[in-house]
Every structure is written in C-alpha cells, then in structure tokens.
Design a protein around this motif. Structure first.
Motif, PDB file in Angstrom:
ATOM      1  N   ALA A 238       0.824  -1.210   0.000  1.00 57.41           N
ATOM      2  CA  ALA A 238       0.000   0.000   0.000  1.00 57.41           C
ATOM      3  C   ALA A 238       0.859   1.261   0.000  1.00 57.41           C
ATOM      4  O   ALA A 238       0.428   2.321  -0.471  1.00 57.41           O
ATOM      5  N   SER A 239       2.088   1.149   0.516  1.00 53.02           N
ATOM      6  CA  SER A 239       2.988   2.311   0.588  1.00 53.02           C
ATOM      7  C   SER A 239       3.780   2.530  -0.711  1.00 53.02           C
ATOM      8  O   SER A 239       4.519   3.522  -0.816  1.00 53.02           O
ATOM      9  N   ALA A 240       3.627   1.637  -1.691  1.00 55.83           N
ATOM     10  CA  ALA A 240       4.378   1.756  -2.945  1.00 55.83           C
ATOM     11  C   ALA A 240       3.927   2.997  -3.718  1.00 55.83           C
ATOM     12  O   ALA A 240       2.767   3.436  -3.612  1.00 55.83           O
ATOM     13  N   PRO A 241       4.832   3.580  -4.510  1.00 51.90           N
ATOM     14  CA  PRO A 241       4.484   4.799  -5.258  1.00 51.90           C
ATOM     15  C   PRO A 241       3.556   4.535  -6.445  1.00 51.90           C
ATOM     16  O   PRO A 241       2.952   5.477  -6.974  1.00 51.90           O
ATOM     17  N   TRP A 242       3.412   3.279  -6.852  1.00 49.19           N
ATOM     18  CA  TRP A 242       2.618   2.971  -8.048  1.00 49.19           C
ATOM     19  C   TRP A 242       1.145   2.827  -7.688  1.00 49.19           C
ATOM     20  O   TRP A 242       0.764   1.989  -6.873  1.00 49.19           O
ATOM     21  N   LYS A 243       0.326   3.632  -8.315  1.00 50.38           N
ATOM     22  CA  LYS A 243      -1.118   3.577  -8.072  1.00 50.38           C
ATOM     23  C   LYS A 243      -1.858   2.747  -9.120  1.00 50.38           C
ATOM     24  O   LYS A 243      -3.006   2.342  -8.899  1.00 50.38           O
ATOM     25  N   ASP A 244      -1.200   2.528 -10.258  1.00 51.39           N
ATOM     26  CA  ASP A 244      -1.832   1.772 -11.338  1.00 51.39           C
ATOM     27  C   ASP A 244      -0.751   1.101 -12.174  1.00 51.39           C
ATOM     28  O   ASP A 244       0.454   1.279 -11.936  1.00 51.39           O
ATOM     29  N   LEU A 245      -1.197   0.310 -13.158  1.00 47.92           N
ATOM     30  CA  LEU A 245      -0.274  -0.470 -13.975  1.00 47.92           C
ATOM     31  C   LEU A 245       0.599   0.425 -14.846  1.00 47.92           C
ATOM     32  O   LEU A 245       1.794   0.154 -15.038  1.00 47.92           O
ATOM     33  N   GLN A 246       0.018   1.526 -15.361  1.00 47.60           N
ATOM     34  CA  GLN A 246       0.781   2.415 -16.240  1.00 47.60           C
ATOM     35  C   GLN A 246       1.984   3.021 -15.522  1.00 47.60           C
ATOM     36  O   GLN A 246       3.097   3.058 -16.056  1.00 47.60           O
ATOM     37  N   SER A 247       1.760   3.506 -14.301  1.00 44.96           N
ATOM     38  CA  SER A 247       2.857   4.141 -13.570  1.00 44.96           C
ATOM     39  C   SER A 247       3.926   3.125 -13.184  1.00 44.96           C
ATOM     40  O   SER A 247       5.120   3.425 -13.186  1.00 44.96           O
ATOM     41  N   MET A 248       3.513   1.906 -12.889  1.00 44.12           N
ATOM     42  CA  MET A 248       4.485   0.875 -12.534  1.00 44.12           C
ATOM     43  C   MET A 248       5.363   0.515 -13.730  1.00 44.12           C
ATOM     44  O   MET A 248       6.595   0.472 -13.619  1.00 44.12           O
ATOM     45  N   VAL A 249       4.744   0.259 -14.881  1.00 46.01           N
ATOM     46  CA  VAL A 249       5.505  -0.123 -16.072  1.00 46.01           C
ATOM     47  C   VAL A 249       6.422   1.012 -16.503  1.00 46.01           C
ATOM     48  O   VAL A 249       7.579   0.775 -16.896  1.00 46.01           O
ATOM     49  N   ALA A 250       5.956   2.237 -16.410  1.00 40.50           N
ATOM     50  CA  ALA A 250       6.785   3.390 -16.783  1.00 40.50           C
ATOM     51  C   ALA A 250       8.024   3.466 -15.900  1.00 40.50           C
ATOM     52  O   ALA A 250       9.136   3.746 -16.378  1.00 40.50           O
ATOM     53  N   ASP A 251       7.867   3.207 -14.610  1.00 39.82           N
ATOM     54  CA  ASP A 251       8.989   3.254 -13.682  1.00 39.82           C
ATOM     55  C   ASP A 251       9.959   2.105 -13.939  1.00 39.82           C
ATOM     56  O   ASP A 251      11.180   2.275 -13.868  1.00 39.82           O
ATOM     57  N   VAL A 252       9.418   0.932 -14.243  1.00 41.67           N
ATOM     58  CA  VAL A 252      10.269  -0.226 -14.534  1.00 41.67           C
ATOM     59  C   VAL A 252      11.161   0.054 -15.739  1.00 41.67           C
ATOM     60  O   VAL A 252      12.349  -0.305 -15.756  1.00 41.67           O
ATOM     61  N   LYS A 253      10.611   0.696 -16.744  1.00 40.52           N
ATOM     62  CA  LYS A 253      11.377   0.993 -17.950  1.00 40.52           C
ATOM     63  C   LYS A 253      12.517   1.972 -17.660  1.00 40.52           C
ATOM     64  O   LYS A 253      13.555   1.949 -18.338  1.00 40.52           O
ATOM     65  N   LYS A 254      12.348   2.812 -16.657  1.00 43.22           N
ATOM     66  CA  LYS A 254      13.402   3.768 -16.278  1.00 43.22           C
ATOM     67  C   LYS A 254      14.500   3.082 -15.469  1.00 43.22           C
ATOM     68  O   LYS A 254      15.637   3.566 -15.429  1.00 43.22           O
ATOM     69  N   ARG A 255      14.145   1.962 -14.829  1.00 42.06           N
ATOM     70  CA  ARG A 255      15.107   1.264 -13.962  1.00 42.06           C
ATOM     71  C   ARG A 255      15.161  -0.222 -14.325  1.00 42.06           C
ATOM     72  O   ARG A 255      14.757  -1.081 -13.538  1.00 42.06           O
ATOM     73  N   PRO A 256      15.605  -0.543 -15.512  1.00 39.41           N
ATOM     74  CA  PRO A 256      15.590  -1.941 -15.967  1.00 39.41           C
ATOM     75  C   PRO A 256      16.363  -2.881 -15.033  1.00 39.41           C
ATOM     76  O   PRO A 256      17.484  -2.573 -14.626  1.00 39.41           O
ATOM     77  N   GLY A 257      15.715  -3.968 -14.669  1.00 36.32           N
ATOM     78  CA  GLY A 257      16.353  -4.986 -13.846  1.00 36.32           C
ATOM     79  C   GLY A 257      16.400  -4.690 -12.368  1.00 36.32           C
ATOM     80  O   GLY A 257      16.913  -5.515 -11.592  1.00 36.32           O
ATOM     81  N   LEU A 258      15.861  -3.564 -11.939  1.00 38.23           N
ATOM     82  CA  LEU A 258      15.963  -3.188 -10.532  1.00 38.23           C
ATOM     83  C   LEU A 258      14.675  -3.424  -9.748  1.00 38.23           C
ATOM     84  O   LEU A 258      14.704  -3.464  -8.510  1.00 38.23           O
ATOM     85  N   VAL A 259      13.559  -3.558 -10.419  1.00 36.53           N
ATOM     86  CA  VAL A 259      12.288  -3.814  -9.736  1.00 36.53           C
ATOM     87  C   VAL A 259      12.093  -5.333  -9.650  1.00 36.53           C
ATOM     88  O   VAL A 259      12.117  -6.030 -10.661  1.00 36.53           O
ATOM     89  N   SER A 260      11.909  -5.826  -8.420  1.00 38.18           N
ATOM     90  CA  SER A 260      11.756  -7.270  -8.211  1.00 38.18           C
ATOM     91  C   SER A 260      10.276  -7.638  -8.128  1.00 38.18           C
ATOM     92  O   SER A 260       9.499  -7.001  -7.417  1.00 38.18           O
TER      93      SER A 260
END
Length: 362
Positions: free
Chosen positions: A173-195
């Motif tokens: 619940a404390s994660a910065p991602w509120k939806d799928l779009q924001s999560m995928v966008a962040d993952v693309k900025k930090r490849p390989g770092l999101v587990s």
C-alpha cells in the motif's frame, strides 16, 4: 424363441439324405428353390438382428447400472498444494457439495511439491476407475514442459473445469505505483531493478509475469518463491511487487496492507472490480488460470459423466459461489467435451511462453 428343435428343423431345408440302390446312406445336398432360399435368408437375418440388439441392450444396461452404482466407496480428490492453501480451501468446499450428490465422502488428499508433479504422478499411477481424481490446473502443462513429469496432459481424462482465476499484480500500500501504467513506466526507467515475486519456477504466476513484462519490453527481476512465502515476502519488503491469483490477496487488500494495480486477464476480477485489466489500459495480455477435475486416462465414460454432472450441480450451489466471492475465484463450469480441448489449446500456448522465457525442457 430360438431352440435346438427349431434349429434342427431349419437344417432339414438344407441337407437331406438319400438311400442308393445298394442301401448305403450317402449325403446328398438338395438345392433350395429361390423362394425357400429367400425365406431362409430373412429368417437368419432376423435372428442375427435380434441377437445383436439383445447384446447391445445388455451392454447398455450393464454400463447404466455401473454408472448408477458409482461410487460405492469414498473418492480421493488430490490437491497439489498444502492444507490451508487457496487451492485446498476451494477443493474442500467443492468436495462437500460433491459428496452430497454422489452419496459418498470425497476425501481431500494433499500432495504438494514439485510444482504439482508429485500429485500428478500419484494420480497417474492409480486405476482409471474414477476413485482417484486430481484438482488440476494449467500446471499439468508447466510441470511437463519443465521436465518434471514424463507424461503430459494426455495421461488424464478431463472431467470438468471448476473455476477461473485471474492473475493480478499487487504492491504494498505504501508503494508509489497507483496503477499499472505508472508501474511499467517506472520499470522501464530502472531496468532490472524492480523485483517481482511469483509462486515458483514454472508456475502459472511466473509464466504470466514473464510474458506480461516481456510484452511491455520491461526488464524486471523475477523472484520465484514457494506459494506460502511470496505474500509475506512482499509484505516484508523483500520484493517490490508480485503476480498472484486473487485468493491469497483478498484479505490483505481489504485490510489495507496491499494494493492491486492491474489484472492480467480478459475481464475484470470480481474480487477487485475497480481495478482495470491490462487490456483496458493498452497492455493487452490474458493470463487466466483455470482449475478443474481430471482422472487417469481410460476412466469409463459413464463414470466421467456421473462425476461431470455432480460437479455441474456442485459449482452452481449458492455455497460454492459464496466461497468464490470470499476467496476471489469465479465458478466456471465447463463440461468434459469442451474442457479437454481447452487444456490442449493452453498447452500449446504455455509451451510457447515457456520457451520464450527459457524454461521449456520438454
């Protein structure tokens, strides 16, 4: 009625004996007239027809009696996960309803381990008589393509699909991602770092996770866990997100400790009706997972039919539907004639996805 006497009389139409001049008996065949031959042929044909019909009727009656008498003892329902797991709770709810309709106890037997391979091997070696069933899923294909079983889905007879579960992506619940779009966008900025955790190597959630993020050209670190460890690992902060079936998440979402950011299926998840599917936000992917009932190959059709009918009635009960709403699965009966082809179709799809993920050995 056909008797020995009538048989002998009919033979007299074919063979007669004449006495020659020396008094010696010699057989002499008399040729029948065309009319007599026709009547005789019709008589034999009618007799063969009657005998054939009697044989078929006897066989049908025998199968009918067998189907009506099944089961005459308790039936084992093998669950591939530990007691208390979502699959186990679902199976026990189903078994209660089945027992009422079959008139015998349905004993849930837990055979966890090996991604389901231990349970599948146990059932596959049992007699094909309907007394040992497996609560199967798409894992029947994944364990084979991982090289964990020497047989594939064709070692079993499909009886009926029971439920459908939609994989979802959950975060704290404390994660910065509120939806799928924001999560995928962040993952693309930090490849390989999101587990992103899943319930085990080659599991449906693992394959769904790999397929979805690869489809979005997003590089995440996939972390396989045992089914009982993945949610605590997310809650404890050891991983950033997880792909899971809804049943193990509903209590945590209601308590406010986890958030669902996306549904990896063709329709919204009833347990989380306000969460859009991946397709709704332009990230088309369908990873629906079914659970069903199967038996060793060669189970009599009459037994399959009897079990299929009991399952259809059980799945339609208000009690089972209520369990689905509570746990996050959708009751989704499908008869054997449709369920078998679905398993075959999904096997092809899963083999392709596993090959893309470097997981396919068979």
């Amino acid at each position: 009625m056909w008797t020995q006497q009538s048989s002998e009389k009919s033979l007299e139409h074919f063979h007669r004996f004449a006495v020659n001049q020396s008094g010696e008996d010699k057989p002499r065949l008399f040729i029948l007239s065309e009319t007599k031959m026709k009547h005789t042929s019709q008589f034999i044909s009618r007799r063969n027809l009657i005998v054939g019909m009697a044989t078929v009727a006897s066989s049908v009656a025998s199968h009918s009696v067998f189907a009506q008498s099944f089961p005459t003892k308790p039936v084992e329902l093998v669950v591939l996960f530990p007691a208390g797991s979502a699959a186990d709770v679902t199976a026990r709810s189903l078994s209660e309803q089945m027992a009422k309709r079959l008139g015998q106890p349905i004993i849930v037997v837990n055979k966890p381990g090996g991604g389901g391979s231990i349970g599948y091997k146990y059932v596959q070696q049992k007699p094909a008589d309907g007394y040992t069933l497996v609560f199967n899923s798409t894992s029947i294909s994944t364990v084979y393509h991982l090289g964990l079983t020497p047989f594939d889905y064709r070692a079993f007879d499909a009886i009926a699909r029971v439920t459908v579960e939609n994989p979802v992506i959950a975060v704290r619940a404390s994660a910065p991602w509120k939806d799928l779009q924001s999560m995928v966008a962040d993952v693309k900025k930090r490849p390989g770092l999101v587990s992103v955790g899943n319930s085990g190597i080659g599991s449906h959630t693992h394959i769904s996770s790999v397929a979805f993020f690869n489809g979005q050209k997003s590089d995440v670190l996939h972390v396989p866990f045992g089914a009982s460890q993945v949610v605590p690992s997310l809650l404890g902060g050891q991983i950033d997100a997880l792909v899971s079936v809804p049943s193990v998440l509903t209590a945590h979402v209601r308590a406010g400790s986890l958030r669902i950011v996306g549904v990896l299926a063709s329709t919204r998840e009833p347990a989380f009706p306000n969460v859009p599917t991946a397709a709704e936000v332009g990230m088309a992917y369908n990873g629906e997972m079914w659970r069903g009932i199967a038996s060793p190959k060669g189970t009599p059709a009459t037994v399959v039919s009897r079990l299929e009918r009991a399952l259809e009635e059980s799945i339609a009960t208000s009690e089972f539907k209520a369990q689905g709403e509570k746990m996050g699965f959708v009751p989704a009966f499908m008869p054997a004639v449709e369920f078998g082809p679905l398993i075959a179709k999904d096997d092809v799809m899963l083999a392709r996805l596993m090959a893309q993920a470097g997981l396919k050995l068979n």
